[in-house]
Motif scaffolding. Structure first.
Motif, PDB file in Angstrom:
ATOM      1  N   LEU A 210     -15.577  51.541  34.537  1.00 58.78           N
ATOM      2  CA  LEU A 210     -14.858  52.016  35.722  1.00 58.78           C
ATOM      3  C   LEU A 210     -14.859  53.539  35.791  1.00 58.78           C
ATOM      4  O   LEU A 210     -15.099  54.128  36.858  1.00 58.78           O
ATOM      5  CB  LEU A 210     -13.427  51.487  35.699  1.00 58.78           C
ATOM      6  CG  LEU A 210     -12.504  51.989  36.827  1.00 58.78           C
ATOM      7  CD1 LEU A 210     -12.999  51.494  38.176  1.00 58.78           C
ATOM      8  CD2 LEU A 210     -11.067  51.540  36.587  1.00 58.78           C
ATOM      9  N   LEU A 211     -14.608  54.199  34.657  1.00 57.07           N
ATOM     10  CA  LEU A 211     -14.569  55.661  34.640  1.00 57.07           C
ATOM     11  C   LEU A 211     -15.934  56.253  34.973  1.00 57.07           C
ATOM     12  O   LEU A 211     -16.034  57.239  35.717  1.00 57.07           O
ATOM     13  CB  LEU A 211     -14.103  56.155  33.273  1.00 57.07           C
ATOM     14  CG  LEU A 211     -12.651  55.841  32.892  1.00 57.07           C
ATOM     15  CD1 LEU A 211     -12.332  56.384  31.510  1.00 57.07           C
ATOM     16  CD2 LEU A 211     -11.687  56.406  33.919  1.00 57.07           C
ATOM     17  N   VAL A 212     -16.991  55.666  34.426  1.00 62.21           N
ATOM     18  CA  VAL A 212     -18.341  56.158  34.721  1.00 62.21           C
ATOM     19  C   VAL A 212     -18.654  55.990  36.204  1.00 62.21           C
ATOM     20  O   VAL A 212     -19.211  56.897  36.844  1.00 62.21           O
ATOM     21  CB  VAL A 212     -19.380  55.421  33.855  1.00 62.21           C
ATOM     22  CG1 VAL A 212     -20.790  55.760  34.311  1.00 62.21           C
ATOM     23  CG2 VAL A 212     -19.207  55.789  32.390  1.00 62.21           C
ATOM     24  N   VAL A 213     -18.274  54.848  36.776  1.00 63.53           N
ATOM     25  CA  VAL A 213     -18.536  54.598  38.201  1.00 63.53           C
ATOM     26  C   VAL A 213     -17.745  55.564  39.074  1.00 63.53           C
ATOM     27  O   VAL A 213     -18.284  56.161  40.018  1.00 63.53           O
ATOM     28  CB  VAL A 213     -18.197  53.132  38.555  1.00 63.53           C
ATOM     29  CG1 VAL A 213     -18.233  52.927  40.070  1.00 63.53           C
ATOM     30  CG2 VAL A 213     -19.172  52.184  37.876  1.00 63.53           C
ATOM     31  N   VAL A 214     -16.457  55.742  38.755  1.00 62.76           N
ATOM     32  CA  VAL A 214     -15.616  56.639  39.566  1.00 62.76           C
ATOM     33  C   VAL A 214     -16.126  58.072  39.489  1.00 62.76           C
ATOM     34  O   VAL A 214     -16.239  58.762  40.511  1.00 62.76           O
ATOM     35  CB  VAL A 214     -14.146  56.559  39.100  1.00 62.76           C
ATOM     36  CG1 VAL A 214     -13.306  57.631  39.798  1.00 62.76           C
ATOM     37  CG2 VAL A 214     -13.574  55.187  39.396  1.00 62.76           C
ATOM     38  N   LEU A 215     -16.459  58.532  38.276  1.00 60.84           N
ATOM     39  CA  LEU A 215     -16.970  59.893  38.141  1.00 60.84           C
ATOM     40  C   LEU A 215     -18.320  60.038  38.833  1.00 60.84           C
ATOM     41  O   LEU A 215     -18.584  61.055  39.493  1.00 60.84           O
ATOM     42  CB  LEU A 215     -17.088  60.262  36.662  1.00 60.84           C
ATOM     43  CG  LEU A 215     -17.573  61.685  36.361  1.00 60.84           C
ATOM     44  CD1 LEU A 215     -16.635  62.716  36.980  1.00 60.84           C
ATOM     45  CD2 LEU A 215     -17.689  61.919  34.860  1.00 60.84           C
ATOM     46  N   GLY A 216     -19.182  59.026  38.696  1.00 61.73           N
ATOM     47  CA  GLY A 216     -20.479  59.080  39.363  1.00 61.73           C
ATOM     48  C   GLY A 216     -20.347  59.146  40.871  1.00 61.73           C
ATOM     49  O   GLY A 216     -21.034  59.932  41.534  1.00 61.73           O
ATOM     50  N   LEU A 217     -19.449  58.323  41.430  1.00 66.31           N
ATOM     51  CA  LEU A 217     -19.232  58.360  42.879  1.00 66.31           C
ATOM     52  C   LEU A 217     -18.641  59.693  43.315  1.00 66.31           C
ATOM     53  O   LEU A 217     -19.001  60.226  44.376  1.00 66.31           O
ATOM     54  CB  LEU A 217     -18.305  57.209  43.294  1.00 66.31           C
ATOM     55  CG  LEU A 217     -18.895  55.797  43.215  1.00 66.31           C
ATOM     56  CD1 LEU A 217     -17.833  54.753  43.553  1.00 66.31           C
ATOM     57  CD2 LEU A 217     -20.086  55.659  44.163  1.00 66.31           C
ATOM     58  N   ALA A 218     -17.728  60.233  42.500  1.00 66.45           N
ATOM     59  CA  ALA A 218     -17.126  61.529  42.837  1.00 66.45           C
ATOM     60  C   ALA A 218     -18.183  62.625  42.860  1.00 66.45           C
ATOM     61  O   ALA A 218     -18.218  63.457  43.780  1.00 66.45           O
ATOM     62  CB  ALA A 218     -16.023  61.870  41.835  1.00 66.45           C
TER      63      ALA A 218
END
Length: 731
Positions: free
Chosen positions: A24-32
């Motif tokens: 989840l953290l990787v996805v959120v940071l990637g999207l950001a």
């Protein structure tokens, strides 16, 4: 068996939760990063600059090692073309992000480039040689495809402008100018005795007039009859760059000393600004001024920075000096006047929300100014919030208990065992999250520090490299942690495996508190708080220091170490990971140099950035926290009792609240000198639980241990009776 099975089920559940949280953290940071990197400076939604905004204008970003002789903004505002100077050729930059979209080489030295009115072509004027060589015109598509070229003059092409309908081009050289048909590149007119130095030309928006840069101002010609309508008084060696206002009612002329003049179409001087204190006293090379879309302001490049004038009365509103000290020292700089900014040419964006310029230095050679913004920080704030909320959700109720009351949480054999089962996983989790945190901080630092934001792929590559290089430092840090946190590592419970688990538990509050600090920083930036190194360092040090203090409680509760030894162990972990990561990085750089590795793509454009181990920020925070503790101890002339709300030592009464601990004390009272194995056989306690109770009792001075050959024997302390409060139930 039930407890063991329950512990394994707990460990599996936590492991799954941690993996889900990491994804989840990787996805959120990637999207950001993906969302914010498209327009990190908010230019797509920024409003046009006005006279009242001049005092609020700030540098948005600067780009290094770009062409720096000429600049032109595309009519749609999406791209900026730069050419010539110490980096040969043409570069097309994404105006919103500052990233280079494409580059191509052009023969000779570029003096000028201009987009066509429809933005589909780019005209480039050059000198095809070193000194007094022929000047050529090249017509390119925005993709760098050469459509046409021809020799325009026997010397350089210093100025070039498109006709408003895009069918003709006017060029200027030394005391001459020519008009060309773009489709056939046939010459429509040639004047070999024009009143121009040949450094600048501009076509009026209505297509009727031409303005040429000449001594002390513009020379005005009729574009159809080619009759000279106005010529300024001759002033020796005062070349002026010229630019028509968007309405076509006025002409601006300026040089690199910042001397500027605005005239009407008929040649009447409306106002002048003459800075005789400049490097050459208004006898300078031509600067290339730019009008804002409303014609209310004029930007004039000078060595000291971009001067912004109010075009109504010629009042100097401000000089925008780019903060070049933020960048690495320039390896090449121009020397045409005093000043650090060294701006050579400027261009206002078509929508009026930003000003671009090029300067004669390599770091940075391209600069963009505009209004400050904070929207880019909202994506990073979402990532930090996911970290802050996700860690407690993944660990459940044990997280808060471990954070606030670690001794109470770890005193229970069941909780202690199941938390230690996931300790090694938490160690890896802490280091991966630390790399993600450093990636987020790198993005914020670039976005609010005036640097170009690399694409998300660059951040992904650097994060992967950082994780790969962290393997050895993490492994070594566990052994260092074991050596520092335990007085006698050979004792039961002080194995390398246990040390890794304890280190994982201890780093958890540090990671969580740092996420809180980064969340506070990103929220502050999102709400428009001005970024500064002091702001970021203060928040990281404050929250990181709290995290270190919370971690010491976990280290003390599991290893029996004193408060100071626990702090020292955490400092040792941070120092070792940073030092080894840095050494690894230097070794990799040396290896790449030996094999002559040439980076390509994003690595070639933005370099390689490695986040050192657990990150420098927690280490700095730990040092600051230790300094605060030391000052407090000196001021109070005692142990850090000023930290009592969180870290006061357990009182004797609270120590003996546990029945199992009272049983250990009672057994030693009737069996003095018993060793660990005998205690383990005689009491209904597990080895880990018994070891922990003995450490606490010895640390608090209720028992003492003596070495007897291979055994370590335990006795009641002679003063134990005096320390036990009256009325304590010993049974």
């Amino acid at each position: 068996m039930k407890a063991e099975g329950g512990g394994k089920r707990f460990a599996v559940r936590i492991l799954v939760a941690i993996v889900v949280l990491l994804v989840l953290l990787v996805v959120v940071l990637g999207l950001a990063l993906e969302t914010a990197s498209a327009d990190p400076y908010g230019m797509a939604t920024a409003r046009p600059l006005t006279v009242s905004d001049v005092s609020k204008i700030e540098p948005l970003y600067g780009d290094v090692w770009t062409p720096n002789a000429a600049v032109s903004w595309s009519p749609d505002g999406r791209f900026v073309a730069v050419g010539g100077g110490f980096t040969a050729g043409v570069a097309i930059l994404d105006a919103f992000s500052g990233r280079i979209v494409r580059t191509w080489s052009v023969p000779g030295d570029i003096y000028v480039l201009r987009w066509s009115p429809d933005g589909r072509r780019l005209a480039v004027g050059n000198e095809l040689g070193f000194v007094q060589s022929p000047g050529w015109v090249y017509i390119y598509t925005p993709d760098g495809f050469l459509q046409d070229s021809w020799q325009a003059h026997s010397w350089f092409v210093g100025g070039l402008a498109w006709s408003p309908n895009g069918t003709e081009i006017v060029t200027t050289s030394n005391v001459r100018y020519a008009i060309w048909d773009v489709a056939t590149h046939s010459r429509l007119w040639l004047d070999t005795n024009a009143s121009t130095w040949g450094d600048s030309v501009d076509w009026s928006p209505d297509g009727h007039l031409l303005a040429f840069g000449s001594n002390a101002g513009p020379s005005i010609y009729d574009a159809v009859s080619h009759e000279r309508l106005y010529q300024p008084p001759s002033v020796e060696w005062d070349q002026r760059g010229v630019a028509w206002s968007h309405s076509g009612a006025r002409i601006a002329a300026a040089n690199l000393d910042g001397c500027a003049t605005v005239l009407s179409r008929s040649g009447q001087t409306l106002w002048s600004y003459n800075d005789t204190a400049g490097a050459y006293g208004c006898s300078q090379f031509a600067g290339y001024p730019a009008w804002d879309p409303t014609d209310q302001m004029l930007a004039v490049p000078t060595p000291a920075g971009i001067r912004i004038f109010d075009t109504a009365d010629g009042v100097l509103l401000r000089t925008l000096a780019f903060p070049v000290d933020r960048y690495a020292p320039s390896t090449i700089t121009g020397n045409y006047g005093e000043g650090n900014s060294r701006d050579l040419a400027s261009a206002w964006s078509p929508a009026g929300e930003a000003i671009a310029s090029v300067g004669t230095m390599s770091h940075p050679s391209f600069r963009v100014w505009g209004l400050p913004h904070g929207s880019v920080a909202s994506g990073i704030a979402a990532f930090e919030f996911a970290t802050v909320a996700g860690i407690p959700l993944a660990l459940g109720r044990d997280f808060l208990t471990l954070l606030v009351r670690p001794s109470e949480c770890l005193a229970s054999e069941a909780k202690r065992s199941r938390l230690l089962l996931i300790g090694s996983v938490l160690l890896l989790f802490a280091f991966v999250v630390a790399v993600l945190q450093q990636t987020a901080l790198e993005f914020l630092g670039r976005a609010f520090g005036g640097f170009v934001i690399p694409p998300p792929s660059w951040f992904a590559v650097t994060a992967i490299l950082s994780c790969a290089l962290a393997v050895i430092p993490v492994a070594v840090s566990v052994r260092v942690f074991q050596a520092v946190a335990w007085k006698t590592p050979r004792e039961s419970g002080a194995t390398l495996r246990i040390a890794a688990k304890v280190q994982g538990l201890a780093l958890l509050p540090v990671v969580w508190c740092l996420a809180l600090g980064c969340l506070a920083l990103s929220i502050a930036l999102a709400f428009g708080v001005e970024d500064s190194p002091v702001l970021g360092a203060t928040l990281i040090a404050l929250f990181g220091g709290v995290g270190v203090l919370l971690a010491t409680g976990i280290v003390s509760a599991t290893s029996g170490a004193t408060f100071y030894r626990s702090v020292l162990a955490l400092l040792a972990v941070a120092g070792v990971t940073i030092g080894l990561s840095f050494a690894e990085f230097l070794a990799v750089v040396a290896l790449l140099s030996i094999v002559h590795f040439v980076p390509t793509g994003d690595l070639a454009a933005y370099g390689i950035r490695i986040q050192f181990g657990f990150g420098i920020a927690p280490w700095i925070a730990s040092v600051l926290a230790l300094a605060v503790i030391g000052v407090g101890a000196v001021l109070t002339q005692s142990a850090p009792a000023f930290l009592a709300p969180l870290y006061s030592r357990l009182r004797v009464k609270s120590i003996l609240d546990l029945q199992s601990r009272r049983e250990v004390l009672a057994y030693l009272g009737t069996h003095p000198g018993v060793h660990f194995r005998e205690l383990l056989r005689s009491l209904p306690l597990g080895s880990g639980n018994l070891y922990y109770h003995l450490q606490v009792l010895e640390r608090e001075g209720l028992i003492v241990a003596r070495r007897d050959g291979m055994y370590r024997r335990f006795f009641l302390h002679p003063t134990s009776e005096a320390k036990i409060p009256p009325g304590t139930d010993r049974s």
